[in-house]
Write a protein that holds these residues in place. Structure first.
Motif, PDB file in Angstrom:
ATOM      1  N   UNK A  44       3.828  15.585  13.458  1.00 19.66           N
ATOM      2  CA  UNK A  44       3.005  15.226  12.299  1.00 19.66           C
ATOM      3  C   UNK A  44       3.186  13.742  12.009  1.00 19.66           C
ATOM      4  N   UNK A  45       2.123  13.117  11.496  1.00 25.08           N
ATOM      5  CA  UNK A  45       2.231  11.702  11.143  1.00 25.08           C
ATOM      6  C   UNK A  45       1.276  11.390  10.001  1.00 25.08           C
ATOM      7  N   UNK A  46       1.605  10.325   9.278  1.00 26.31           N
ATOM      8  CA  UNK A  46       0.836   9.900   8.114  1.00 26.31           C
ATOM      9  C   UNK A  46       0.844   8.385   8.069  1.00 26.31           C
ATOM     10  N   UNK A  47      -0.245   7.805   7.647  1.00 20.75           N
ATOM     11  CA  UNK A  47      -0.301   6.354   7.424  1.00 20.75           C
ATOM     12  C   UNK A  47      -0.556   6.108   5.941  1.00 20.75           C
ATOM     13  N   UNK A  48       0.236   5.226   5.385  1.00 18.21           N
ATOM     14  CA  UNK A  48       0.156   4.844   3.974  1.00 18.21           C
ATOM     15  C   UNK A  48      -0.452   3.448   3.931  1.00 18.21           C
ATOM     16  N   UNK A  49      -1.416   3.257   3.041  1.00 19.97           N
ATOM     17  CA  UNK A  49      -1.987   1.914   2.854  1.00 19.97           C
ATOM     18  C   UNK A  49      -2.445   1.751   1.415  1.00 19.97           C
ATOM     19  N   UNK A  50      -2.680   0.508   1.038  1.00 16.54           N
ATOM     20  CA  UNK A  50      -3.179   0.230  -0.306  1.00 16.54           C
ATOM     21  C   UNK A  50      -4.527   0.899  -0.516  1.00 16.54           C
ATOM     22  N   UNK A  51      -4.755   1.384  -1.737  1.00 17.63           N
ATOM     23  CA  UNK A  51      -6.069   1.908  -2.118  1.00 17.63           C
ATOM     24  C   UNK A  51      -6.806   0.785  -2.863  1.00 17.63           C
ATOM     25  N   UNK A  52      -7.956   1.072  -3.422  1.00 19.87           N
ATOM     26  CA  UNK A  52      -8.770   0.013  -4.017  1.00 19.87           C
ATOM     27  C   UNK A  52      -8.212  -0.542  -5.320  1.00 19.87           C
ATOM     28  N   UNK A  53      -7.632   0.284  -6.173  1.00 14.94           N
ATOM     29  CA  UNK A  53      -7.038  -0.216  -7.423  1.00 14.94           C
ATOM     30  C   UNK A  53      -5.665  -0.813  -7.139  1.00 14.94           C
ATOM     31  N   UNK A  54      -5.342  -1.933  -7.776  1.00 15.47           N
ATOM     32  CA  UNK A  54      -4.034  -2.560  -7.540  1.00 15.47           C
ATOM     33  C   UNK A  54      -2.880  -1.591  -7.801  1.00 15.47           C
ATOM     34  N   UNK A  55      -1.922  -1.565  -6.881  1.00 12.34           N
ATOM     35  CA  UNK A  55      -0.730  -0.743  -7.048  1.00 12.34           C
ATOM     36  C   UNK A  55      -0.905   0.723  -6.717  1.00 12.34           C
ATOM     37  N   UNK A  56      -2.060   1.120  -6.203  1.00 15.94           N
ATOM     38  CA  UNK A  56      -2.253   2.513  -5.791  1.00 15.94           C
ATOM     39  C   UNK A  56      -2.288   2.562  -4.275  1.00 15.94           C
ATOM     40  N   UNK A  57      -1.894   3.692  -3.736  1.00 18.29           N
ATOM     41  CA  UNK A  57      -1.893   3.843  -2.285  1.00 18.29           C
ATOM     42  C   UNK A  57      -2.637   5.103  -1.888  1.00 18.29           C
ATOM     43  N   UNK A  58      -2.994   5.156  -0.645  1.00 15.67           N
ATOM     44  CA  UNK A  58      -3.644   6.323  -0.083  1.00 15.67           C
ATOM     45  C   UNK A  58      -2.939   6.678   1.222  1.00 15.67           C
ATOM     46  N   UNK A  59      -2.976   7.936   1.563  1.00 21.28           N
ATOM     47  CA  UNK A  59      -2.388   8.424   2.806  1.00 21.28           C
ATOM     48  C   UNK A  59      -3.495   9.030   3.644  1.00 21.28           C
ATOM     49  N   UNK A  60      -3.329   8.961   4.929  1.00 26.81           N
ATOM     50  CA  UNK A  60      -4.180   9.729   5.832  1.00 26.81           C
ATOM     51  C   UNK A  60      -3.289  10.271   6.939  1.00 26.81           C
ATOM     52  N   UNK A  61      -3.674  11.381   7.495  1.00 25.87           N
ATOM     53  CA  UNK A  61      -2.906  11.946   8.603  1.00 25.87           C
ATOM     54  C   UNK A  61      -3.134  11.108   9.848  1.00 25.87           C
ATOM     55  N   UNK A 119       1.281  -2.581  -1.720  1.00 25.47           N
ATOM     56  CA  UNK A 119       2.022  -2.419  -0.470  1.00 25.47           C
ATOM     57  C   UNK A 119       1.749  -3.602   0.448  1.00 25.47           C
ATOM     58  N   UNK A 120       0.570  -4.169   0.347  1.00 23.79           N
ATOM     59  CA  UNK A 120       0.161  -5.335   1.149  1.00 23.79           C
ATOM     60  C   UNK A 120       0.207  -5.054   2.642  1.00 23.79           C
ATOM     61  N   UNK A 121      -0.312  -3.937   3.023  1.00 24.68           N
ATOM     62  CA  UNK A 121      -0.360  -3.582   4.435  1.00 24.68           C
ATOM     63  C   UNK A 121      -0.401  -2.083   4.591  1.00 24.68           C
ATOM     64  N   UNK A 122       0.119  -1.629   5.709  1.00 21.72           N
ATOM     65  CA  UNK A 122       0.166  -0.207   5.977  1.00 21.72           C
ATOM     66  C   UNK A 122       1.489   0.144   6.632  1.00 21.72           C
ATOM     67  N   UNK A 123       1.850   1.403   6.566  1.00 18.00           N
ATOM     68  CA  UNK A 123       3.084   1.907   7.158  1.00 18.00           C
ATOM     69  C   UNK A 123       2.825   3.326   7.619  1.00 18.00           C
TER      70      UNK A 123
END
Length: 179
Positions: free
Chosen positions: A127-144, A114-118
C-alpha cells in the motif's frame, strides 16, 4: 515517636492491587465488546470524526486504539511488537481521512504548508499514499499510490503508523520519545 504501620485494612499487597486492576480491565473490555457487538454498526452516534458519525467508526477505531496501546505496553516493558499490517493500514487510512488538516476540516489556527509532496509506502503490504498541499493554505490531501517525483518513506505498515502518530522517529531511530 516511632512510626507505626497503617492499620491492616488499609494495607494492600502489590499482588492484590495488580489482580484487581487486571480484573477491572478485563471486565471493562468484555463490556465494551458486548455493547459494540450488540449495536447496529449503521446507528448514528457522535464521534470526533466529522465524516463518520456511526457505530462502525467506533468499532474500527477501538481496534486501532487497542493495537497502538498494546504496542505502548510492549515497548514500555522492553519488548518489540509489530502492529498487524491490516490494522496498521486501516489506521493509516483513518489517519489520512480524519486526522489531518483538510479542505473539509481545516485546522484552527491554520498549519504551515507542506510545500511539496511526500509518499509513504508500506513494505509489507505494498500500500502507498502520497501527501501534498491542498488548495487552502495549511491543508493537505492524500491519494493512494506514489506520486511522480515524490520523496518516499518506505517501512512496514506498523512503523509508518507509529511514525504518523509520532511514536517512532525514522531519522533518529528513537521509539516513543514520550516514554
Amino acid at each position: 515517636m516511632p512510626l507505626s504501620a497503617p492499620p491492616e485494612e488499609t494495607r494492600r499487597s502489590a499482588r492484590t492491587e495488580r489482580e484487581r486492576l487486571i480484573a477491572t480491565c478485563r471486565a471493562n473490555a468484555d463490556r465494551l465488546v458486548s455493547v459494540l457487538s450488540a449495536a447496529n454498526s449503521a446507528d448514528p452516534v457522535y464521534t470526533w470524526a466529522p465524516g463518520q458519525q456511526d457505530i462502525a467508526f467506533i468499532i474500527r477505531h477501538q481496534v486501532q486504539e487497542a493495537a497502538v496501546h498494546h504496542w505502548d505496553v510492549a515497548h514500555a516493558a522492553g519488548s518489540d511488537m509489530t502492529i498487524a499490517a491490516a490494522v496498521a493500514n486501516d489506521a493509516i487510512e483513518e489517519f489520512r481521512t480524519f486526522s489531518v488538516s483538510s479542505e473539509a476540516d481545516p485546522a484552527e489556527p491554520g498549519r504551515p504548508a507542506l510545500s511539496g509532496q511526500l509518499a509513504l509506502r508500506s513494505t509489507d503490504t505494498g500500500a502507498s499514499w502520497t501527501i501534498r498541499d491542498d488548495t487552502s493554505p495549511g491543508t493537505i490531501t492524500y491519494e493512494r499510490g506514489v506520486g511522480r517525483g515524490a520523496p518516499e518513506i518506505a517501512a512496514t505498515s506498523s512503523d509508518l503508523l507509529l511514525w504518523l502518530y509520532q511514536w517512532l522517529d525514522f531519522f533518529t531511530d528513537q521509539r516513543h520519545p514520550i516514554l
